[in-house]
Write a protein that holds these residues in place. Structure first.
Motif, short mmCIF file in Angstrom:
data_model
loop_
_atom_site.label_atom_id
_atom_site.label_comp_id
_atom_site.label_asym_id
_atom_site.label_seq_id
_atom_site.Cartn_x
_atom_site.Cartn_y
_atom_site.Cartn_z
N ARG A 168 0.88 -1.17 0.00
CA ARG A 168 0.08 -0.03 0.04
C ARG A 168 0.90 1.12 -0.04
NH1 ARG A 168 -0.14 2.84 4.75
NH2 ARG A 168 0.47 2.01 6.75
N THR A 169 0.29 2.26 -0.46
CA THR A 169 1.02 3.63 -0.66
C THR A 169 1.04 4.19 0.75
OG1 THR A 169 1.35 5.88 -1.61
CG2 THR A 169 -0.89 4.89 -1.38
N ASP A 170 2.12 4.68 1.23
CA ASP A 170 2.06 5.53 2.33
C ASP A 170 1.71 7.04 2.21
OD1 ASP A 170 4.40 6.76 1.20
OD2 ASP A 170 5.62 6.45 2.65
N GLY A 171 1.17 7.49 1.11
CA GLY A 171 0.91 8.76 0.78
C GLY A 171 2.02 10.01 0.49
N LYS A 172 3.20 9.24 0.65
CA LYS A 172 4.38 10.11 0.37
C LYS A 172 5.31 9.71 -0.75
CE LYS A 172 4.64 10.96 5.62
NZ LYS A 172 5.27 10.76 6.74
N GLY A 238 -5.27 2.76 -2.74
CA GLY A 238 -4.06 2.92 -2.32
C GLY A 238 -3.20 1.45 -2.21
#
Length: 301
Positions: A168-172, A238
Motif C-alpha cells: 500500500r502507498t504511504d501517501g508520500k 492505495g
C-alpha cells in the motif's frame, strides 16, 4: 466479565457455554483455567478435547451471552465465529480471546478444571460486558482513546496472492505493507481503512518482529495468503499487487522493510521460510522446515 468457552466435539462440531469461573494461572508458560460443570450439555466435548478457546464478551454482545447461557441445541447457528491456531471456535469481535491447548485436566467434585496453555490471543479496546447481581452491567471507558494504538506493536501483513505481494502507498510516494489495527482470527484482515480482506487461515504465520527506532512501539509482521475471492476482487484504494520478481525496492519506505522483502523473495525461491527476531547483534532468523499442518495432527504424531 462474561466469558464463553468454546471447543469442538469428536465429530468436529462447535460446542460452547458460558463459564462462571476463569483464572489466570501462569505467565511462563502462559496458562489459564476454566471450570466446566459435569452436568453441562457440552461437558463431554470439553472433557475429551485437546484444545479450547476462552472468549471475553464486549458490552454489545448481550445476545451472544444469552445464546451460550441457554439450552439451545445449536448455539452457533445465530453467532459468527472463526478460528485461529488450534481450530477451536473464536467468537467474532470478542473483547479478548485466548486460543489454548489442554495443559492439564483435573477432577474437582461436580466440575472439571481445564488448564489451558495459550497458543494465540487477540484483543480490542471495547468496553467489557459485565454481569452482577443477576443482570448485565457495562464498564464504561475501559481505556483512554488511542491508548491501545499507542501501546501495541504495529501489525503488518506480507500478503501473498500467487506470485504477487500486496503493498500500500504511504501517501508520500513510497510503498509499505498493509497494516491492521489489531490482529484477529486468521481468516480475515481488517485494514486500517476499515476494508476487509479474506485470508487462507491455515497459511497465516508470524514472519518478523523488529524495531525501526527506540521510539517505535515495534513491528509484528505476519505472512499470509489472500483467498481467491479477495485476490480477484477490486483492491482498496492505495493498494496494489507487485510481482515478487520485480518488487519496487527503491520505493519501499524503510531499509528494514526492504531487507525483509528481499529475505522473503529469497526464502520463497528456496521454499523455506524463517521467523526473524530483532536482537542487539543484528537479529536472528529461525528457519522452519516442512509443510504446515494442523495442531491436532501435529499433537497426535
Amino acid at each position: 466479565g462474561v466469558t464463553v468457552i468454546t471447543t469442538r466435539d469428536c465429530d468436529g462440531n462447535p460446542r460452547g457455554m458460558t463459564a462462571n469461573s476463569f483464572t489466570s494461572v501462569s505467565l511462563d508458560p502462559p496458562l489459564l483455567l476454566v471450570c466446566v460443570a459435569k452436568a453441562a450439555a457440552s461437558f463431554p466435548a470439553f472433557n475429551e478435547t485437546r484444545s479450547f478457546a476462552v472468549n471475553f464478551l464486549h458490552e454489545g454482545q448481550v445476545d451472544v451471552s444469552s445464546v451460550f447461557a441457554s439450552k439451545a441445541a445449536d448455539k452457533f447457528q445465530s453467532v459468527n465465529y472463526d478460528r485461529a491456531h488450534t481450530g477451536a471456535p473464536i467468537l467474532t469481535d470478542s473483547l479478548t480471546w485466548f486460543d489454548c491447548t489442554v495443559h492439564n485436566r483435573i477432577e474437582a467434585g461436580d466440575h472439571i478444571i481445564l488448564i489451558g496453555q495459550v497458543q494465540a490471543f487477540g484483543t480490542s479496546p471495547s468496553a467489557p460486558l459485565g454481569f452482577c447481581r443477576g443482570r448485565y452491567a457495562s464498564v464504561k471507558d475501559p481505556l483512554p482513546a488511542g491508548w491501545l494504538a499507542s501501546q501495541d506493536m504495529i501489525i503488518g501483513y506480507l500478503v501473498e496472492a500467487g506470485d504477487r505481494i500486496l503493498l500500500r502507498t504511504d501517501g508520500k510516494g513510497s510503498w509499505v505493507l498493509p497494516t491492521a489495527r489489531r490482529r484477529k482470527a486468521d481468516s480475515q484482515l481488517v485494514l486500517d481503512g476499515g476494508e476487509a480482506l479474506t485470508l487462507v487461515p491455515e497459511n497465516t504465520f508470524l514472519y518478523s518482529v523488529f524495531d525501526v527506532a527506540d521510539s517505535d512501539p515495534g513491528y509484528l509482521i505476519y505472512r499470509a495468503e489472500l483467498s481467491r475471492e479477495s485476490a480477484e476482487a477490486a483492491l482498496p484504494d492505495g493498494h496494489a499487487f507487485f510481482s515478487v520478481d520485480v518488487l519496487p525496492y527503491e520505493r519501499v519506505a524503510t531499509h528494514e522493510l526492504r531487507a525483509m522483502l528481499r529475505r522473503y523473495a529469497r526464502e520463497r525461491q528456496d521454499k523455506r521460510f524463517g521467523i526473524y527476531i530483532d536482537t542487539g547483534d543484528g537479529g536472528r532468523v529461525a528457519m522452519i522446515d516442512g509443510q504446515s499442518q494442523s495442531w491436532t495432527q501435529a499433537a497426535s504424531e
